[in-house]
Design a protein around this motif. Sequence first.
Motif, PDB file in Angstrom:
ATOM      1  N   THR A 160      10.507 -15.535 -20.507  1.00  0.00           N
ATOM      2  CA  THR A 160       9.096 -15.379 -20.141  1.00  0.00           C
ATOM      3  C   THR A 160       8.786 -15.751 -18.691  1.00  0.00           C
ATOM      4  N   THR A 161       9.794 -16.122 -17.905  1.00  0.00           N
ATOM      5  CA  THR A 161       9.534 -16.512 -16.525  1.00  0.00           C
ATOM      6  C   THR A 161      10.513 -15.853 -15.560  1.00  0.00           C
ATOM      7  N   THR A 162      10.106 -15.732 -14.332  1.00  0.00           N
ATOM      8  CA  THR A 162      10.990 -15.296 -13.254  1.00  0.00           C
ATOM      9  C   THR A 162      10.416 -15.803 -11.941  1.00  0.00           C
ATOM     10  N   THR A 163      11.273 -16.041 -10.976  1.00  0.00           N
ATOM     11  CA  THR A 163      10.869 -16.633  -9.707  1.00  0.00           C
ATOM     12  C   THR A 163      11.117 -15.657  -8.567  1.00  0.00           C
ATOM     13  N   ARG A 164      10.173 -15.629  -7.617  1.00  0.00           N
ATOM     14  CA  ARG A 164      10.331 -14.811  -6.426  1.00  0.00           C
ATOM     15  C   ARG A 164       9.984 -15.631  -5.196  1.00  0.00           C
ATOM     16  N   ASN A 165      10.735 -15.377  -4.135  1.00  0.00           N
ATOM     17  CA  ASN A 165      10.475 -15.963  -2.835  1.00  0.00           C
ATOM     18  C   ASN A 165       9.175 -15.384  -2.291  1.00  0.00           C
ATOM     19  N   LEU A 166       8.403 -16.175  -1.597  1.00  0.00           N
ATOM     20  CA  LEU A 166       7.132 -15.715  -1.043  1.00  0.00           C
ATOM     21  C   LEU A 166       7.336 -14.558  -0.063  1.00  0.00           C
ATOM     22  N   ARG A 167       8.428 -14.569   0.684  1.00  0.00           N
ATOM     23  CA  ARG A 167       8.713 -13.442   1.602  1.00  0.00           C
ATOM     24  C   ARG A 167       8.887 -12.144   0.824  1.00  0.00           C
ATOM     25  N   THR A 168       9.575 -12.196  -0.307  1.00  0.00           N
ATOM     26  CA  THR A 168       9.760 -11.005  -1.147  1.00  0.00           C
ATOM     27  C   THR A 168       8.411 -10.493  -1.637  1.00  0.00           C
ATOM     28  N   LEU A 169       7.550 -11.391  -2.060  1.00  0.00           N
ATOM     29  CA  LEU A 169       6.231 -10.984  -2.557  1.00  0.00           C
ATOM     30  C   LEU A 169       5.417 -10.303  -1.464  1.00  0.00           C
ATOM     31  N   ARG A 170       5.541 -10.775  -0.251  1.00  0.00           N
ATOM     32  CA  ARG A 170       4.835 -10.123   0.864  1.00  0.00           C
ATOM     33  C   ARG A 170       5.392  -8.725   1.120  1.00  0.00           C
ATOM     34  N   LYS A 171       6.688  -8.544   0.964  1.00  0.00           N
ATOM     35  CA  LYS A 171       7.280  -7.209   1.109  1.00  0.00           C
ATOM     36  C   LYS A 171       6.779  -6.276   0.011  1.00  0.00           C
ATOM     37  N   ILE A 172       6.650  -6.799  -1.196  1.00  0.00           N
ATOM     38  CA  ILE A 172       6.132  -5.991  -2.303  1.00  0.00           C
ATOM     39  C   ILE A 172       4.702  -5.557  -1.989  1.00  0.00           C
ATOM     40  N   LEU A 173       3.886  -6.477  -1.500  1.00  0.00           N
ATOM     41  CA  LEU A 173       2.499  -6.157  -1.202  1.00  0.00           C
ATOM     42  C   LEU A 173       2.356  -5.157  -0.054  1.00  0.00           C
ATOM     43  N   ALA A 174       3.400  -4.980   0.728  1.00  0.00           N
ATOM     44  CA  ALA A 174       3.364  -4.012   1.826  1.00  0.00           C
ATOM     45  C   ALA A 174       3.582  -2.577   1.343  1.00  0.00           C
ATOM     46  N   VAL A 175       3.949  -2.389   0.070  1.00  0.00           N
ATOM     47  CA  VAL A 175       4.139  -1.040  -0.474  1.00  0.00           C
ATOM     48  C   VAL A 175       2.774  -0.368  -0.562  1.00  0.00           C
ATOM     49  N   PRO A 176       2.607   0.769   0.120  1.00  0.00           N
ATOM     50  CA  PRO A 176       1.287   1.418   0.107  1.00  0.00           C
ATOM     51  C   PRO A 176       0.962   2.026  -1.258  1.00  0.00           C
ATOM     52  N   ASP A 177      -0.333   2.178  -1.514  1.00  0.00           N
ATOM     53  CA  ASP A 177      -0.779   2.843  -2.745  1.00  0.00           C
ATOM     54  C   ASP A 177      -0.132   4.214  -2.846  1.00  0.00           C
ATOM     55  N   GLY A 178       0.279   4.559  -4.056  1.00  0.00           N
ATOM     56  CA  GLY A 178       0.837   5.882  -4.292  1.00  0.00           C
ATOM     57  C   GLY A 178       2.200   6.096  -3.665  1.00  0.00           C
ATOM     58  N   ALA A 179       2.888   5.018  -3.302  1.00  0.00           N
ATOM     59  CA  ALA A 179       4.202   5.142  -2.673  1.00  0.00           C
ATOM     60  C   ALA A 179       5.176   5.849  -3.595  1.00  0.00           C
ATOM     61  N   ALA A 180       6.163   6.457  -2.987  1.00  0.00           N
ATOM     62  CA  ALA A 180       7.227   7.166  -3.705  1.00  0.00           C
ATOM     63  C   ALA A 180       6.673   8.151  -4.716  1.00  0.00           C
ATOM     64  N   PRO A 181       5.871   9.110  -4.256  1.00  0.00           N
ATOM     65  CA  PRO A 181       5.336  10.082  -5.206  1.00  0.00           C
ATOM     66  C   PRO A 181       6.450  10.879  -5.850  1.00  0.00           C
ATOM     67  N   GLU A 182       6.141  11.371  -7.018  1.00  0.00           N
ATOM     68  CA  GLU A 182       7.107  12.197  -7.727  1.00  0.00           C
ATOM     69  C   GLU A 182       7.458  13.406  -6.861  1.00  0.00           C
ATOM     70  N   PRO A 183       8.713  13.849  -6.896  1.00  0.00           N
ATOM     71  CA  PRO A 183       9.064  15.040  -6.135  1.00  0.00           C
ATOM     72  C   PRO A 183       8.237  16.229  -6.621  1.00  0.00           C
ATOM     73  N   ALA A 184       7.809  17.029  -5.680  1.00  0.00           N
ATOM     74  CA  ALA A 184       7.004  18.212  -6.042  1.00  0.00           C
ATOM     75  C   ALA A 184       7.885  19.193  -6.798  1.00  0.00           C
ATOM     76  N   VAL A 185       7.324  19.730  -7.847  1.00  0.00           N
ATOM     77  CA  VAL A 185       8.025  20.757  -8.618  1.00  0.00           C
ATOM     78  C   VAL A 185       7.523  22.104  -8.113  1.00  0.00           C
ATOM     79  N   SER A 186       8.441  22.907  -7.690  1.00  0.00           N
ATOM     80  CA  SER A 186       8.052  24.204  -7.130  1.00  0.00           C
ATOM     81  C   SER A 186       7.401  25.054  -8.189  1.00  0.00           C
ATOM     82  N   GLN A 187       6.269  25.618  -7.815  1.00  0.00           N
ATOM     83  CA  GLN A 187       5.567  26.526  -8.707  1.00  0.00           C
ATOM     84  C   GLN A 187       5.906  27.974  -8.395  1.00  0.00           C
ATOM     85  N   ALA A 188       6.694  28.175  -7.362  1.00  0.00           N
ATOM     86  CA  ALA A 188       7.020  29.536  -6.948  1.00  0.00           C
ATOM     87  C   ALA A 188       7.920  30.196  -7.980  1.00  0.00           C
TER      88      ALA A 188
END
Length: 194
Positions: A160-188
Amino acid sequence: MTRYIALLRGINVGGINIRMAELAETVRGLGHTAVTTVLASGNVVLETSETDAAVVKSGLERTLSERFGYEAWVVLVPWPRLTGTVADYPFEDRVGWHSYVLFGSEPATLDDLLAAAPELDPNDERVQRGTDVVYWQVRRAVGIKSPFSVLSGKARFKPTTTTRNLRTLRKILAVPDGAAPEPAVSQARPNAAG
């Protein structure tokens, strides 16, 4: 859509090795979107339409256990809570010290952990309870041999527990909204001229 960070305990240490590309693919396979892994220590940012966090957590644990052959433990943190947790870190940065946050999926377990903690030497480490977390700072020279580190690593706290370094948490928070969108599927469609 709800944005979460899934914190996996114990991967890429102690023989449980998972490639981040495979981890992201597995999480996307559950229907989650904007899946991004941060570092190789089991940090997965995801968005989901599922409104029940317990369903997301149990689905991740079950699927990761089946896919990678280990007993997966996940602490699922809503994005706003992670932002608040980092902002509320109570200890100042100190040269020669590591700053950590211990996350818990069951608040009672964090209370048990603190109740079981021995008297800590403030010259070596200090802890403070937060909302669903324990803030921890330890002198680098003491590190994983500190009394609190040894206690938090005991088997009864692992699920039920896990530990993270504060530097790691700041890197996580730097991930922008909607990062790594799904690859577009060609409709052509293939050209049917002929």
